[in-house]
Design a protein around this motif. Sequence first.
Motif, PDB file in Angstrom:
ATOM      1  N   GLN A  95       0.833  -1.218   0.000  1.00 61.69           N
ATOM      2  CA  GLN A  95       0.000   0.000   0.000  1.00 61.69           C
ATOM      3  C   GLN A  95       0.867   1.268   0.000  1.00 61.69           C
ATOM      4  O   GLN A  95       0.504   2.269  -0.607  1.00 61.69           O
ATOM      5  N   ALA A  96       2.007   1.255   0.688  1.00 65.21           N
ATOM      6  CA  ALA A  96       2.861   2.440   0.783  1.00 65.21           C
ATOM      7  C   ALA A  96       3.345   2.899  -0.587  1.00 65.21           C
ATOM      8  O   ALA A  96       3.424   4.092  -0.873  1.00 65.21           O
ATOM      9  N   VAL A  97       3.668   1.946  -1.467  1.00 64.62           N
ATOM     10  CA  VAL A  97       4.102   2.312  -2.817  1.00 64.62           C
ATOM     11  C   VAL A  97       2.932   2.780  -3.654  1.00 64.62           C
ATOM     12  O   VAL A  97       3.026   3.698  -4.454  1.00 64.62           O
ATOM     13  N   ALA A  98       1.768   2.168  -3.453  1.00 60.59           N
ATOM     14  CA  ALA A  98       0.597   2.537  -4.261  1.00 60.59           C
ATOM     15  C   ALA A  98       0.140   3.946  -3.973  1.00 60.59           C
ATOM     16  O   ALA A  98      -0.324   4.657  -4.873  1.00 60.59           O
ATOM     17  N   VAL A  99       0.221   4.373  -2.703  1.00 56.20           N
ATOM     18  CA  VAL A  99      -0.252   5.714  -2.334  1.00 56.20           C
ATOM     19  C   VAL A  99       0.910   6.672  -2.141  1.00 56.20           C
ATOM     20  O   VAL A  99       0.817   7.663  -1.416  1.00 56.20           O
ATOM     21  N   ASN A 100       2.013   6.446  -2.820  1.00 55.21           N
ATOM     22  CA  ASN A 100       3.186   7.304  -2.681  1.00 55.21           C
ATOM     23  C   ASN A 100       2.854   8.728  -3.129  1.00 55.21           C
ATOM     24  O   ASN A 100       2.086   8.962  -4.052  1.00 55.21           O
ATOM     25  N   VAL A 101       3.494   9.695  -2.426  1.00 49.39           N
ATOM     26  CA  VAL A 101       3.227  11.108  -2.725  1.00 49.39           C
ATOM     27  C   VAL A 101       3.669  11.503  -4.135  1.00 49.39           C
ATOM     28  O   VAL A 101       3.204  12.494  -4.686  1.00 49.39           O
ATOM     29  N   MET A 102       4.536  10.703  -4.718  1.00 50.03           N
ATOM     30  CA  MET A 102       4.972  10.997  -6.089  1.00 50.03           C
ATOM     31  C   MET A 102       3.815  10.957  -7.069  1.00 50.03           C
ATOM     32  O   MET A 102       3.902  11.491  -8.176  1.00 50.03           O
ATOM     33  N   ALA A 103       2.704  10.295  -6.663  1.00 48.95           N
ATOM     34  CA  ALA A 103       1.552  10.233  -7.560  1.00 48.95           C
ATOM     35  C   ALA A 103       0.965  11.614  -7.845  1.00 48.95           C
ATOM     36  O   ALA A 103       0.303  11.825  -8.877  1.00 48.95           O
ATOM     37  N   MET A 104       1.167  12.588  -6.929  1.00 46.26           N
ATOM     38  CA  MET A 104       0.657  13.951  -7.163  1.00 46.26           C
ATOM     39  C   MET A 104       1.364  14.628  -8.324  1.00 46.26           C
ATOM     40  O   MET A 104       0.891  15.635  -8.855  1.00 46.26           O
TER      41      MET A 104
END
Length: 582
Positions: free
Chosen positions: A86-95
Amino acid sequence: MELSRGRLLVGILGMLLVVNLLALWFYVRLSPDPLRTGTTQFTCLALFAVTLWRLRRASSIRVHAWLVCFLVTAAMSAESWKTGTQAVAVNVMAMLVPMLTVYLLGVRWGLFFSLLTAANMGLVHPYFFPPPGGSSLNLYSALFVLCGWLVSWMFLASRDEADAALEQALRTLRESEEKLVSLVESTDDPVCSLDKGGRILTLNQAGTELCRQLFGGEPLPGTSLFDALPPEQRALWKERAGRTLQGEHVRIQLNLTLEGRSRVMDINLSPLLGAGRRPVGMTLFGRDITALKEAEARLGELHRNLVDVSRQAGMAEMANGILHNVGNTLNSVTVSAGLLSQRLRALRVSGVARASTLLREHVHDLASFFTRDPRGQQFPQYLELLAQRLTSEQEALLAEAVMLDQNVEHIKAVVSMQQAHARVTGVVERVSVPQLLDDALRLHTVSFERMGIQVRTDYATSLPPVLVDRHKLLQILINLMSNARHALLDSPRPDKRMCLRVERSPEGRLRIQVADNGVGILAENLPRIFTQGFTTKEDGHGFGLHISALAAGELGGSLTCASAGPGQGATFTIELPWEPRG
C-alpha cells in the motif's frame, strides 16, 4: 507558452533522472536481486535520457511530453503492482501526475492520466492487494489525486487568463510602439534615445542622416553616441548627459557646418523615466532652426531700423517743441536787449560830463561860483534832478536785465529738460509719471497755444513712482501728443481740447490716457491703427504708433486705442506694471 512548457519538461526530465539514479543507488543496490528490482528504474532511466536527448532537436514538445507523462504514470502503477504494498501505491509521487500532465498536455489528457492513477490507487490495487488496515487510505489518496487535477486545472485556467491579458497588453504595447516609431520616423527632426552610458537605443532616419553628415558614418545601435565626438566635446556632452540623468532638462543651440552650409540646431536633452520616476536614460530631440534664426535676425534688423526711425521722429518732435519754446523766448531776449541798448544810449551821461567840466573851470573860486554865478546857484538843483533821472533809468535797466535773465533761464531750463531725457535707453529708474507728462507737454506748449488747444490734466493723487525706462515712455508720450495735435489741427471744431489722465486701473496697473476731441478714427481702421506702415495722414509714415505699441510691450505693458467714430475724438491708453518683469 511553448518555450515555458519545454523548459518545464527539461526540468522534470532532469529531476526524474536524478530520482532514478538515487533509487538505483540507495534502493536497488542493496536489493538481493538488483536486476529484477531495478527493472522499472533502469527502463525509465533509459527512456528519460533518450527523451531528453531527442528533445534537443525537436520542433515540438507534444510527443515528448505525452511520452514522459505516460512513462511516469506507467512507472508508478508498475512499481505498485510489482511490490504489491500500500505504501508504494499511495506514494506522494503520484501527485506529480495531475500537475505534470495538466500543464504539459492540457486539461483533458491530464484528466485521463489522473483517472488512470486514481483508479489504480483507489480501486485496482486494493482489490488485488488488499491492505491490512482497509482501503480507506487508497480511496483518500485517489481523491487527492483528482483534487490535484482540479487545482491544476484551476491554476492553468487562471494562468491562461493572465497569459491572455498579458498577450493583449503586449499586443497593445507593440501597436503603441509601432505608432510611436511611425511618428518618430515621420518627423524631419532628429530623435534619439540613449541609455545611462550614452549608448544608442533608438535613432530615427533623420538622426541617422545627421550622424552620417557629422561623423561620416551611420552609428550602430548599442554604440555610444559620445565616442564619435572629439575629446573636448565628449567631456562637455558627458557633463550635459550627467545633468540630464539627474532630472534636469538641458537645452542648447549648436552652430554646425553641414554640406558646406552653416546650420543652427536646437538640441533638447530630457530624462527618460522608469520605475519610481527614476531616470533610466535620456532622449535627444534636435531641430534645425536656421531659417528661424535668419528670420529673427532680419526681424531684429527691421525692428532696429524702425526704432531708429521712431527715435528720429521723436527727436524731431522734441526738437520742434524745443525750437518753438526757445524761439519764442529769444524774441523776448531780443526785445529786452534792444530796450537795454536804447536806454543805455539815452542815459544823461553828458549832463554829468558838463557838470564836471563846469566844476573844473571854477575849481579856484567855488565859493564865489556857488554864491554869485547864476549857474552855480542852480547847480545843486540840477544835480538833484540828474540823480533822480539816473536812478529812474537805472531801475528800468535793472528791470530789463531781470527780464533778460529770466528769459535766458527759461532757455536753459528747456535745454536742461531735453538733456535730462536724452539718456541712454534701456536704463530702468523710478519715474514720476505726472512730472514726465508735464515735461512732454512743455515741449508742445508753443504749438498748443498757437492752435488754441486747451489742455486739461487729471492726475490721481498718491500714485507711487513707476520703475520704467524713462526714454521709452517719454517717446510714447511725445508720439501720442503729436498725434493728438495733428488730429485737433485737422478738426474744424473751435473748442479743441486734449486731456491727460493718470490713474490706477482696476487690475492694479498704471494707466495713462491721452484723449482729444479731434477728427476721430473710423471703426474699420481701429484694428490696424498700430500696424506697421498704416497711416491716415498724407505725410505720415506709419511708424510712430507701431513703434509706440512695441515700446509699450517691451515695458511689460500695452497700448490701446478707442474712438466713437469720425469727429468724436480718440483716446489712447497706456497700461504699465509698477515693476518690470524679471
